[in-house]
Design an enzyme around this catalytic site. Structure first.
Site, mmCIF file in Angstrom:
data_model
loop_
_atom_site.group_PDB
_atom_site.id
_atom_site.type_symbol
_atom_site.label_atom_id
_atom_site.label_comp_id
_atom_site.label_asym_id
_atom_site.label_seq_id
_atom_site.Cartn_x
_atom_site.Cartn_y
_atom_site.Cartn_z
ATOM 1 N N ARG A 1 -10.520 24.150 9.437
ATOM 2 C CA ARG A 1 -9.536 23.164 9.879
ATOM 3 C C ARG A 1 -9.395 23.275 11.392
ATOM 4 O O ARG A 1 -9.922 24.194 12.010
ATOM 5 C CB ARG A 1 -8.184 23.388 9.204
ATOM 6 C CG ARG A 1 -7.521 24.718 9.550
ATOM 7 C CD ARG A 1 -6.188 24.883 8.828
ATOM 8 N NE ARG A 1 -5.441 26.027 9.337
ATOM 9 C CZ ARG A 1 -4.249 26.409 8.886
ATOM 10 N NH1 ARG A 1 -3.665 25.724 7.922
ATOM 11 N NH2 ARG A 1 -3.623 27.453 9.399
ATOM 12 N N ASN B 1 -0.098 20.138 12.756
ATOM 13 C CA ASN B 1 0.281 21.396 12.104
ATOM 14 C C ASN B 1 -0.202 22.568 12.949
ATOM 15 O O ASN B 1 -1.383 22.649 13.284
ATOM 16 C CB ASN B 1 -0.350 21.496 10.714
ATOM 17 C CG ASN B 1 0.142 22.701 9.940
ATOM 18 O OD1 ASN B 1 1.288 22.740 9.493
ATOM 19 N ND2 ASN B 1 -0.709 23.704 9.794
ATOM 20 N N GLU B 2 0.717 23.460 13.299
ATOM 21 C CA GLU B 2 0.382 24.718 13.984
ATOM 22 C C GLU B 2 -0.646 24.504 15.103
ATOM 23 O O GLU B 2 -1.726 25.101 15.118
ATOM 24 C CB GLU B 2 -0.132 25.758 12.993
ATOM 25 C CG GLU B 2 0.914 26.209 12.002
ATOM 26 C CD GLU B 2 0.424 27.292 11.065
ATOM 27 O OE1 GLU B 2 1.261 28.050 10.555
ATOM 28 O OE2 GLU B 2 -0.801 27.388 10.832
ATOM 29 N N GLU C 1 7.792 27.493 7.453
ATOM 30 C CA GLU C 1 6.870 28.215 6.583
ATOM 31 C C GLU C 1 7.162 29.708 6.619
ATOM 32 O O GLU C 1 7.405 30.278 7.680
ATOM 33 C CB GLU C 1 5.412 28.024 7.011
ATOM 34 C CG GLU C 1 4.805 26.670 6.760
ATOM 35 C CD GLU C 1 3.331 26.659 7.130
ATOM 36 O OE1 GLU C 1 2.687 27.738 7.087
ATOM 37 O OE2 GLU C 1 2.805 25.591 7.473
ATOM 38 N N TRP D 1 -4.816 36.445 4.560
ATOM 39 C CA TRP D 1 -5.681 36.430 5.735
ATOM 40 C C TRP D 1 -5.743 37.746 6.500
ATOM 41 O O TRP D 1 -6.505 37.853 7.459
ATOM 42 C CB TRP D 1 -5.276 35.298 6.674
ATOM 43 C CG TRP D 1 -3.792 35.095 6.848
ATOM 44 C CD1 TRP D 1 -3.000 34.232 6.157
ATOM 45 C CD2 TRP D 1 -2.926 35.758 7.774
ATOM 46 N NE1 TRP D 1 -1.692 34.302 6.585
ATOM 47 C CE2 TRP D 1 -1.620 35.244 7.582
ATOM 48 C CE3 TRP D 1 -3.117 36.753 8.735
ATOM 49 C CZ2 TRP D 1 -0.520 35.681 8.314
ATOM 50 C CZ3 TRP D 1 -2.020 37.189 9.473
ATOM 51 C CH2 TRP D 1 -0.747 36.645 9.260
ATOM 52 N N GLU E 1 -7.272 29.652 0.959
ATOM 53 C CA GLU E 1 -5.930 30.209 0.764
ATOM 54 C C GLU E 1 -5.543 30.340 -0.715
ATOM 55 O O GLU E 1 -4.370 30.391 -1.051
ATOM 56 C CB GLU E 1 -4.905 29.351 1.513
ATOM 57 C CG GLU E 1 -5.095 29.433 3.020
ATOM 58 C CD GLU E 1 -4.088 28.608 3.806
ATOM 59 O OE1 GLU E 1 -3.527 29.142 4.774
ATOM 60 O OE2 GLU E 1 -3.877 27.427 3.462
ATOM 61 N N LYS E 2 -6.529 30.459 -1.583
ATOM 62 C CA LYS E 2 -6.218 30.530 -3.012
ATOM 63 C C LYS E 2 -5.503 31.829 -3.386
ATOM 64 O O LYS E 2 -4.841 31.896 -4.421
ATOM 65 C CB LYS E 2 -7.474 30.341 -3.848
ATOM 66 C CG LYS E 2 -8.561 31.392 -3.673
ATOM 67 C CD LYS E 2 -9.786 31.040 -4.519
ATOM 68 C CE LYS E 2 -10.906 32.066 -4.361
ATOM 69 N NZ LYS E 2 -11.504 31.992 -3.010
ATOM 70 N N PHE E 3 -5.639 32.878 -2.565
ATOM 71 C CA PHE E 3 -4.911 34.118 -2.828
ATOM 72 C C PHE E 3 -3.591 34.190 -2.057
ATOM 73 O O PHE E 3 -2.847 35.156 -2.202
ATOM 74 C CB PHE E 3 -5.778 35.336 -2.488
ATOM 75 C CG PHE E 3 -6.738 35.723 -3.587
ATOM 76 C CD1 PHE E 3 -6.292 36.399 -4.711
ATOM 77 C CD2 PHE E 3 -8.086 35.401 -3.498
ATOM 78 C CE1 PHE E 3 -7.169 36.755 -5.724
ATOM 79 C CE2 PHE E 3 -8.965 35.744 -4.501
ATOM 80 C CZ PHE E 3 -8.511 36.427 -5.623
ATOM 81 N N HIS E 4 -3.312 33.185 -1.234
ATOM 82 C CA HIS E 4 -2.023 33.145 -0.532
ATOM 83 C C HIS E 4 -0.943 32.815 -1.556
ATOM 84 O O HIS E 4 -1.065 31.882 -2.340
ATOM 85 C CB HIS E 4 -2.067 32.073 0.560
ATOM 86 C CG HIS E 4 -0.926 32.137 1.531
ATOM 87 N ND1 HIS E 4 0.383 31.878 1.166
ATOM 88 C CD2 HIS E 4 -0.901 32.416 2.863
ATOM 89 C CE1 HIS E 4 1.152 31.991 2.228
ATOM 90 N NE2 HIS E 4 0.406 32.315 3.267
#
Length: 638
Positions: free
Chosen positions: A103, A141-142, A298, A306, A346-349
């Protein structure tokens, strides 16, 4: 009080949407951010837009009493855009082109990116400016999170335009950058490039200006989108999410352009200082727009994905950190994200709805927090009597090599904040040019770069009765990163009661010590000034007999100047004396450092930020707080 998080329905089939809004009702969710990374879904091809799915989800949320923070979706350009316009991609200082697959793969100054982003925002804003679900707008975003600076050909062109507007003619630039050194003189603005990778260190004046340009050019992206939204008739507040004390964007400038500050904050649960770093960020966000609610946009419900090793938050820790944000001025608690992703980076976030669903501790804690916030209202905490100067341009100047010693500006400022936080002294952050008259004491650590207006402001503050505390390396260069005629600290010499003649870096192995007037032995760090006292009183001496701490009366006020940097013990020793002179009191005196106390409009919020029970003394008697327990004191309890 807002409660919710990032909602990405485009990642899920429509059949999940009804379950989402049902679970949101159970959790007390009243606000979700929608569309942050949905550019490819909203615009599958150039000139082709698909809003049908977004219409349905906004209508569904509104029908269920859930408000929307609508994003402009410009943070991640879709593959078709990059294939059609490959020069939108950012370039590193070594010439590497950063490609697709993650991204933020865009050059902020790319004309094609700006044009296409503007077209997307125009369509979104026209369609949803008056949608009843939309209560605020979320631009991009960010910014700069992954691409801190771009060195592309577009950046070079825009940098030259920025420089010409700043300096008008090339000789003024040559003077400002000191280009007579190393044969760097430019004949025209067309010869100037961004400070790309070079045989050795780049011209520090040029690097400082490039950092200013980078912050300004990315800010212009935000204002472009904001103005498009306003032109479409939207009246809702507009923001973009900051990232705490982020080093590459001057959030003082950005705060002037957003309607309210919002922040993303991800402290490491394994870090014993994590809650203090979080408090620093939250006080900074509150300080950027005093008197205006900021929003914790957030945080993680549990662990992130990460870091090299991702610790889970301990039971109760998420709620304690959320209460910390509210006590320090946030008018809500939002998370990334609502439902945990099945695929992607980010599936483990962690998420409010984890893969294990309602069986998880994370879900139970989310629901408990949502219920606890149901009837809460925002209040503006007092600014406190102590201000810390935090200046991004000074930070940029100190990030340069070729100084007497490496000075980590954030770490130096944080050390002073931590010492005040441990004593539960309420703190705000300021620029040196701000009106400081409402504070009793101002701390200005490592304020190396100081302009004339900032120096006058600090002098006026002390002259009017304030207490100023400075460390070594204060008022060394002007805003161009040049020395002033006459040496160092020439603007503040009268306030400090003397001036440094030279600097010497020191290492722990050097074995240097500081001996105080009360017999304490302290450890100097980083560097030492060869400081000549004119009017001040010496409170502590280096082992060489040179002054280490100088106190000087100036006008109606007092300055404390350290000719070095101190470790935690030395900072505490100095603060004890300065706070006494300034007559500053703790919000909750005598509490253990793990106890965080914040004065609010209603009373005092007290948080045990540790894993064990702690007893605190209150006027009504001792109270024991369990791990991560929060109490709100009112009236006689205080």
């Amino acid at each position: 009080m807002y409660f919710g998080g990032d909602y990405n329905p485009e990642q899920w089939p429509d059949s999940v949407w009804d379950e989402d809004v049902s679970l949101m009702a159970q959790a007390g969710v009243n606000l979700v951010s929608v569309g942050i990374f949905s550019w490819a879904r909203l615009q599958p091809a150039e000139g082709v837009f698909d809003f049908e799915w977004l219409d349905r989800i906004l209508d569904k949320l509104h029908a269920n009493g859930i408000a929307v923070d609508l994003a402009t979706a410009t943070a991640s350009p879709p593959p078709w855009l990059v294939r059609a316009y490959p020069d939108v991609l950012p370039v590193t200082d070594s010439g590497e082109v950063l490609g697709l697959g993650s991204r933020q793969h865009y050059a902020p100054t790319s004309p094609d990116y700006r044009r296409l982003a503007g077209e997307l925002v125009t369509e979104i804003a026209r369609r949803y400016a008056n949608h009843p679900a939309v209560v605020m707008w979320h631009v991009n975003n960010e910014y700069a999170c992954h691409v801190r600076a771009d060195y592309s050909m577009h950046a070079a062109s825009a940098f030259r335009v920025w420089l010409e507007a700043r300096y008008v003619d090339i000789e003024q630039l040559n003077t400002a950058w000191g280009t007579s050194f190393w044969s760097q003189s430019y004949g025209s603005f067309a010869e100037v490039d961004p400070p790309r990778k070079a045989p050795t260190t780049q011209n520090p004046c040029a690097v400082l200006d490039f950092r200013r340009f980078t912050s300004d050019s990315i800010l212009s992206l935000y204002t472009m989108e904001r103005d498009i939204i306003r032109a479409a008739g939207a009246s809702q507040p507009i923001t973009t999410n900051f990232m705490g004390p982020f080093p590459d964007l001057n959030y003082w400038d950005w705060a002037d352009e957003v309607d309210f500050v919002s922040d993303d904050n991800y402290p490491d649960p394994r870090d014993l200082e994590a809650f203090r770093h979080a408090a620093f960020a939250r006080d900074l966000m509150r300080s950027l727009k005093p008197g205006v609610p900021w929003l914790l946009m957030e945080q993680a419900p549990n662990s992130v994905q990460w870091r090299s090793n991702n610790a889970a938050k301990k039971p109760g820790q998420m709620a304690a950190w959320s209460e910390q944000a509210i006590a320090r001025g946030s008018d809500g608690v939002l998370f990334f994200q609502w439902r945990q992703s099945r695929a992607g980076q980010e599936k483990f976030h962690s998420a409010m709805v984890p893969h294990s669903g309602v069986r998880s501790r994370t879900w139970r804690e989310v629901v408990e927090l949502g219920c606890s916030l149901e009837n809460r209202v925002w209040s503006d905490p007092p600014r406190g009597d102590v201000a810390i100067v935090f200046d991004w341009e000074n930070w940029w100047a100190l990030r340069q090599p070729d100084l007497p010693a490496d000075i980590d500006y954030y770490s130096v400022v944080f050390a002073w904040y931590k010492a005040l936080h441990d004593q539960n002294v309420q703190v705000s952050f300021v620029r040196p040019t701000d009106d400081l008259s409402t504070f009793a004491m101002v701390v200005a650590p490592a304020l190396y770069l100081l302009g004339e207006a900032g120096a006058r402001s600090l002098e006026t503050f002390v002259d009017g009765g304030g207490v100023l505390l400075t460390t070594a390396f204060v008022d060394v260069v002007d805003t161009r990163d040049h020395f002033r005629a006459g040496g160092y600290s020439v603007q503040l010499a009268g306030v400090l009661g003397g001036e440094p003649i030279d600097f010497s870096g020191i290492e722990p192995t050097d074995g240097r010590t500081v001996h105080t007037s009360d017999g304490s032995i302290l450890e100097p760090t980083i560097l030492i000034e060869d400081f000549v006292v004119a009017d001040g009183e010496i409170l502590a001496l280096l082992d060489t007999g040179a002054p280490a701490v100088v106190v000087n009366r100036f006008g109606l006020g007092v300055s404390f100047h350290l000719t070095t940097f101190f470790d935690a013990e030395g900072i505490e020793w100095t603060l004890r004396r300065a706070l006494e002179v300034a007559r500053v009191e703790s919000v909750l005196a005598g509490a253990a450092p793990i106890i965080e106390a914040v004065r609010t409009a209603q009373g005092i919020t007290v948080i045990n930020q540790g894993e064990g029970s702690v007893e605190i003394a209150l006027p009504v008697g001792p109270v024991t707080l369990g791990p991560f327990e929060v109490v709100h004191l009112r009236g006689a309890e205080m």
